[in-house]
Design a protein around this motif. Structure first.
Motif, PDB file in Angstrom:
ATOM      1  N   ARG A   1       0.837  -1.218   0.000  1.00  0.00           N
ATOM      2  CA  ARG A   1       0.000   0.000   0.000  1.00  0.00           C
ATOM      3  C   ARG A   1       0.862   1.255   0.000  1.00  0.00           C
ATOM      4  N   GLN A   2       2.091   1.132   0.511  1.00  0.00           N
ATOM      5  CA  GLN A   2       3.035   2.254   0.520  1.00  0.00           C
ATOM      6  C   GLN A   2       3.755   2.398  -0.823  1.00  0.00           C
ATOM      7  N   GLY A   3       3.413   1.524  -1.787  1.00  0.00           N
ATOM      8  CA  GLY A   3       4.017   1.605  -3.117  1.00  0.00           C
ATOM      9  C   GLY A   3       5.332   0.862  -3.258  1.00  0.00           C
ATOM     10  N   LEU A   4       5.654  -0.011  -2.309  1.00  0.00           N
ATOM     11  CA  LEU A   4       6.913  -0.762  -2.366  1.00  0.00           C
ATOM     12  C   LEU A   4       6.651  -2.244  -2.611  1.00  0.00           C
ATOM     13  N   MET A   5       7.579  -2.866  -3.318  1.00  0.00           N
ATOM     14  CA  MET A   5       7.537  -4.311  -3.562  1.00  0.00           C
ATOM     15  C   MET A   5       8.931  -4.874  -3.332  1.00  0.00           C
TER      16      MET A   5
ATOM     17  N   ILE B   1       9.040 -23.905   9.005  1.00  0.00           N
ATOM     18  CA  ILE B   1       9.663 -23.037   8.023  1.00  0.00           C
ATOM     19  C   ILE B   1      10.465 -22.024   8.841  1.00  0.00           C
ATOM     20  N   CYS B   2      11.778 -22.079   8.720  1.00  0.00           N
ATOM     21  CA  CYS B   2      12.690 -21.237   9.507  1.00  0.00           C
ATOM     22  C   CYS B   2      13.252 -20.155   8.589  1.00  0.00           C
ATOM     23  N   THR B   3      13.071 -18.899   8.986  1.00  0.00           N
ATOM     24  CA  THR B   3      13.460 -17.781   8.132  1.00  0.00           C
ATOM     25  C   THR B   3      14.240 -16.759   8.948  1.00  0.00           C
ATOM     26  N   ALA B   4      15.336 -16.272   8.373  1.00  0.00           N
ATOM     27  CA  ALA B   4      16.155 -15.258   9.043  1.00  0.00           C
ATOM     28  C   ALA B   4      16.684 -14.266   8.012  1.00  0.00           C
ATOM     29  N   ILE B   5      16.900 -13.043   8.448  1.00  0.00           N
ATOM     30  CA  ILE B   5      17.588 -12.074   7.595  1.00  0.00           C
ATOM     31  C   ILE B   5      19.053 -12.462   7.571  1.00  0.00           C
ATOM     32  N   ASP B   6      19.582 -12.673   6.378  1.00  0.00           N
ATOM     33  CA  ASP B   6      20.992 -13.017   6.206  1.00  0.00           C
ATOM     34  C   ASP B   6      21.830 -11.748   6.074  1.00  0.00           C
ATOM     35  N   SER B   7      21.327 -10.781   5.309  1.00  0.00           N
ATOM     36  CA  SER B   7      22.011  -9.499   5.145  1.00  0.00           C
ATOM     37  C   SER B   7      21.019  -8.490   4.601  1.00  0.00           C
ATOM     38  N   TYR B   8      21.374  -7.211   4.727  1.00  0.00           N
ATOM     39  CA  TYR B   8      20.498  -6.169   4.188  1.00  0.00           C
ATOM     40  C   TYR B   8      21.283  -4.887   3.951  1.00  0.00           C
ATOM     41  N   THR B   9      20.785  -4.109   3.030  1.00  0.00           N
ATOM     42  CA  THR B   9      21.232  -2.741   2.783  1.00  0.00           C
ATOM     43  C   THR B   9      19.951  -1.927   2.623  1.00  0.00           C
ATOM     44  N   PRO B  10      20.041  -0.621   2.438  1.00  0.00           N
ATOM     45  CA  PRO B  10      18.814   0.130   2.180  1.00  0.00           C
ATOM     46  C   PRO B  10      18.084  -0.295   0.898  1.00  0.00           C
ATOM     47  N   VAL B  11      18.775  -0.971  -0.032  1.00  0.00           N
ATOM     48  CA  VAL B  11      18.168  -1.353  -1.310  1.00  0.00           C
ATOM     49  C   VAL B  11      17.948  -2.861  -1.417  1.00  0.00           C
TER      50      VAL B  11
ATOM     51  N   ARG C   1      17.346 -13.611  -2.450  1.00  0.00           N
ATOM     52  CA  ARG C   1      17.847 -12.255  -2.460  1.00  0.00           C
ATOM     53  C   ARG C   1      16.828 -11.382  -3.183  1.00  0.00           C
ATOM     54  N   HIS C   2      16.635 -10.170  -2.656  1.00  0.00           N
ATOM     55  CA  HIS C   2      15.571  -9.278  -3.119  1.00  0.00           C
ATOM     56  C   HIS C   2      16.099  -7.855  -3.281  1.00  0.00           C
ATOM     57  N   VAL C   3      15.360  -7.077  -4.058  1.00  0.00           N
ATOM     58  CA  VAL C   3      15.635  -5.649  -4.217  1.00  0.00           C
ATOM     59  C   VAL C   3      14.330  -4.898  -3.964  1.00  0.00           C
ATOM     60  N   TRP C   4      14.393  -3.857  -3.146  1.00  0.00           N
ATOM     61  CA  TRP C   4      13.220  -2.998  -2.928  1.00  0.00           C
ATOM     62  C   TRP C   4      12.988  -2.167  -4.186  1.00  0.00           C
ATOM     63  N   VAL C   5      11.749  -2.187  -4.688  1.00  0.00           N
ATOM     64  CA  VAL C   5      11.394  -1.408  -5.874  1.00  0.00           C
ATOM     65  C   VAL C   5      10.076  -0.688  -5.632  1.00  0.00           C
ATOM     66  N   ASN C   6       9.845   0.362  -6.460  1.00  0.00           N
ATOM     67  CA  ASN C   6       8.562   1.059  -6.418  1.00  0.00           C
ATOM     68  C   ASN C   6       7.602   0.413  -7.419  1.00  0.00           C
ATOM     69  N   ASP C   7       6.431   1.003  -7.603  1.00  0.00           N
ATOM     70  CA  ASP C   7       5.442   0.406  -8.496  1.00  0.00           C
ATOM     71  C   ASP C   7       5.835   0.494  -9.975  1.00  0.00           C
ATOM     72  N   GLN C   8       6.922   1.177 -10.271  1.00  0.00           N
ATOM     73  CA  GLN C   8       7.486   1.229 -11.628  1.00  0.00           C
ATOM     74  C   GLN C   8       8.651   0.243 -11.773  1.00  0.00           C
ATOM     75  N   PHE C   9       8.871  -0.559 -10.754  1.00  0.00           N
ATOM     76  CA  PHE C   9       9.972  -1.528 -10.674  1.00  0.00           C
ATOM     77  C   PHE C   9      11.348  -0.862 -10.743  1.00  0.00           C
ATOM     78  N   LYS C  10      11.425   0.343 -10.223  1.00  0.00           N
ATOM     79  CA  LYS C  10      12.699   1.052 -10.088  1.00  0.00           C
ATOM     80  C   LYS C  10      13.207   0.849  -8.666  1.00  0.00           C
ATOM     81  N   PRO C  11      14.494   0.516  -8.495  1.00  0.00           N
ATOM     82  CA  PRO C  11      15.033   0.338  -7.136  1.00  0.00           C
ATOM     83  C   PRO C  11      14.854   1.588  -6.289  1.00  0.00           C
ATOM     84  N   VAL C  12      14.543   1.362  -5.018  1.00  0.00           N
ATOM     85  CA  VAL C  12      14.383   2.463  -4.065  1.00  0.00           C
ATOM     86  C   VAL C  12      15.163   2.143  -2.795  1.00  0.00           C
ATOM     87  N   ARG C  13      15.473   3.190  -2.065  1.00  0.00           N
ATOM     88  CA  ARG C  13      16.133   3.035  -0.761  1.00  0.00           C
ATOM     89  C   ARG C  13      15.050   2.935   0.307  1.00  0.00           C
ATOM     90  N   LEU C  14      15.012   1.801   0.984  1.00  0.00           N
ATOM     91  CA  LEU C  14      14.003   1.588   2.008  1.00  0.00           C
ATOM     92  C   LEU C  14      14.148   2.578   3.156  1.00  0.00           C
TER      93      LEU C  14
END
Length: 169
Positions: A59-63, A85-95, A132-145
């Motif tokens: 709803r915030q426009g992020l995928m 189902i065991c899930t953990a954050i392995d690594s992250y950046t703002p993107v 591995r994932h990348v934060w994108v907007n509704d235009q599929f452009k990378p964004v900084r979370l």
């Protein structure tokens, strides 16, 4: 800067499932593609557990599309098995955001907390992998979370560090 301190134990979220008949193949074992679905369930429940369901993020426009996946099969799950189902954050950046996932068989009446910080996960290991994932907007452009949704970035940072418990969003 990518945050992933390999000396820090992972903070796992545990989500139990029971193998349904429709998830098995003619050999009576879980069809291999279902483990990828279970990885997604784990990610979804991880985020929900810490206070911000995917629906709210979208709803915030992020995928958060998957850009890479690995999966190693050790032993099969079978119809009516109980699995974690065991899930953990392995690594992250703002993107970028990376998850580690494991599927583990547990006993019929075993119960575990949703959060797990021990080095050894409960149950018998079946499958492990990650996405591995990348934060994108509704235009599929990378964004900084950290700029687009700083509240969520803070939740992920705290969950990774083990400084957050259920629903503190």
């Amino acid at each position: 800067m990518e945050l992933n301190d390999k000396n820090q134990p992972l903070r796992w979220h545990l989500h139990p499932l029971r193998v349904r008949y429709q998830e098995t193949d003619r050999m009576g074992v879980v069809f291999h593609g279902n483990y990828v679905n279970w990885f997604e369930i784990g990610r979804t429940e991880f985020i929900r557990h810490y206070g911000m369901p995917y629906e709210q993020i979208e709803r915030q426009g992020l995928m958060l599309p998957v850009v890479d996946l690995d999966c190693r099969y050790g032993a099969p799950a079978k119809y009516d098995d109980r699995v974690l189902i065991c899930t953990a954050i392995d690594s992250y950046t703002p993107v970028r955001l990376s998850f580690r996932s494991q599927v583990r068989r547990i006993g019929e009446h075993e119960q575990y907390p949703a959060e797990w910080a021990e080095k050894v996960l409960p149950g018998e290991p079946l499958v492990e992998g990650g996405t591995r994932h990348v934060w994108v907007n509704d235009q599929f452009k990378p964004v900084r979370l950290d700029k687009s949704l700083p509240e969520l970035y803070g939740l992920l940072k705290a969950a990774y560090a083990g400084n957050l418990t259920e629903g503190k969003g």
